[in-house]
Design an enzyme around this catalytic site. Structure first.
Site, PDB file in Angstrom:
ATOM      1  N   PRO A   1       0.822  -1.224   0.000  1.00 56.48           N
ATOM      2  CA  PRO A   1       0.000   0.000   0.000  1.00 56.48           C
ATOM      3  C   PRO A   1       0.858   1.277   0.000  1.00 56.48           C
ATOM      4  CG  PRO A   1      -0.837  -1.579   1.602  1.00 56.48           C
ATOM      5  CD  PRO A   1       0.483  -2.110   1.119  1.00 56.48           C
ATOM      6  N   TYR A   2       1.974   1.221   0.731  1.00 56.82           N
ATOM      7  CA  TYR A   2       2.890   2.376   0.775  1.00 56.82           C
ATOM      8  C   TYR A   2       3.523   2.617  -0.597  1.00 56.82           C
ATOM      9  CZ  TYR A   2       7.306   4.826   1.716  1.00 56.82           C
ATOM     10  OH  TYR A   2       8.372   5.697   1.665  1.00 56.82           O
TER      11      TYR A   2
END
Ligand SMILES: NC(=O)c1ccc[n+]([C@@H]2O[C@H](COP(=O)([O-])OP(=O)(O)OC[C@H]3O[C@@H](n4cnc5c(N)ncnc54)[C@H](OP(=O)(O)O)[C@@H]3O)[C@@H](O)[C@H]2O)c1
Length: 214
Positions: A125-126
């Site tokens: 997600p990052y």
């Protein structure tokens, strides 16, 4: 130059503000906690108080020569804040730069944004938020530079780095990332360029002079 650093009280952000102020620039840092303003002033910088997730930054900024995006949701945050900070806040400032006529935008991205599929699941997600923000910046029409550092450390800077379009994973002190960003602000060849950054052997001014626009 008049330079705005988002994440002004972050570990890279405050190092960069201190460096820019010592070089004679007007250095302004965006913070969301007013109690951090004194630390910025002690670094020779000015504070702009604005929560980039919940506020419109435009009325707070005015004219400037450059924005550096050094904010981040941080390792303790979940996927939702990766979207609202690492992507959302970066994009809000890209749009603000376009509307306010701030020509230059430097992004602290990350190594690994080009191979998210093979990344650790918790990192995805990052890295996706970073990759999506980078894509918005490339398409923005601004004079951009995207820096992809390896793992950040608080070791003292060495002033020597490796910069290339693609490097093996490595570490780099935050001091040296700040120094590379300050150097890029003075380097026309770094406009519309992006590169990986880790510790290395080349003095920072020489390494930045060798950057070629992509
Ligand atoms: N850690 C690594 O190894 C690594 C590797 C590659 C790239 N990076 C990237 O490098 C950049 C700088 O890293 P760092 O370690 O210097 O970061 P940091 O110390 O975690 O600083 C991030 C800053 O962003 C601020 N921020 C968070 N949410 C905000 C909001 N809504 N509005 C305004 N400011 C907000 C934080 O403020 P508060 O004090 O209010 O929370 C903090 O000062 C980040 O983009 C990070 O993702 C990190």
């Amino acid at each position: 130059m008049d330079i705005i650093v988002a994440g002004g009280h972050g570990k890279i952000g405050i190092r960069l503000l201190r460096l820019l102020a010592s070089q004679g620039h007007r250095a302004r840092g965006i913070i969301r906690k007013p109690e951090q303003a004194a630390d910025l002033e002690a670094a020779g910088a000015e504070a702009i108080v604005c929560d980039l997730e919940h506020e419109d930054p435009r009325p707070h900024l005015g004219r400037a020569d450059a924005i550096v995006f050094a904010a981040g949701a941080g390792p303790g945050s979940g996927p939702e804040r990766k979207r609202t900070v690492d992507y959302g806040a970066a994009v809000k400032l890209i749009e603000a730069a376009g509307e306010l006529g701030i020509p230059r935008y430097l992004m602290i991205s990350s190594m690994g944004t080009d191979d998210i599929e093979h990344a650790d699941e918790r990192m995805r997600p990052y890295l996706q938020a970073k990759a999506d923000a980078d894509a918005e910046l490339r398409a923005s029409g601004l004079d951009w530079t995207i820096v992809h550092p390896g793992s950040l450390t608080d070791d003292p800077g060495t002033g020597r780095v490796a910069i290339a379009p693609k490097l093996e994973w490595g570490e780099v002190p935050r001091d040296d990332v700040a120094a590379v960003l300050a150097e890029c602000l003075q380097a026309p060849n770094a406009v519309r360029a992006e590169f990986d950054l880790v510790s290395g052997e080349t003095p920072i001014p020489e390494a930045v002079r060798a950057v070629a626009p992509g």
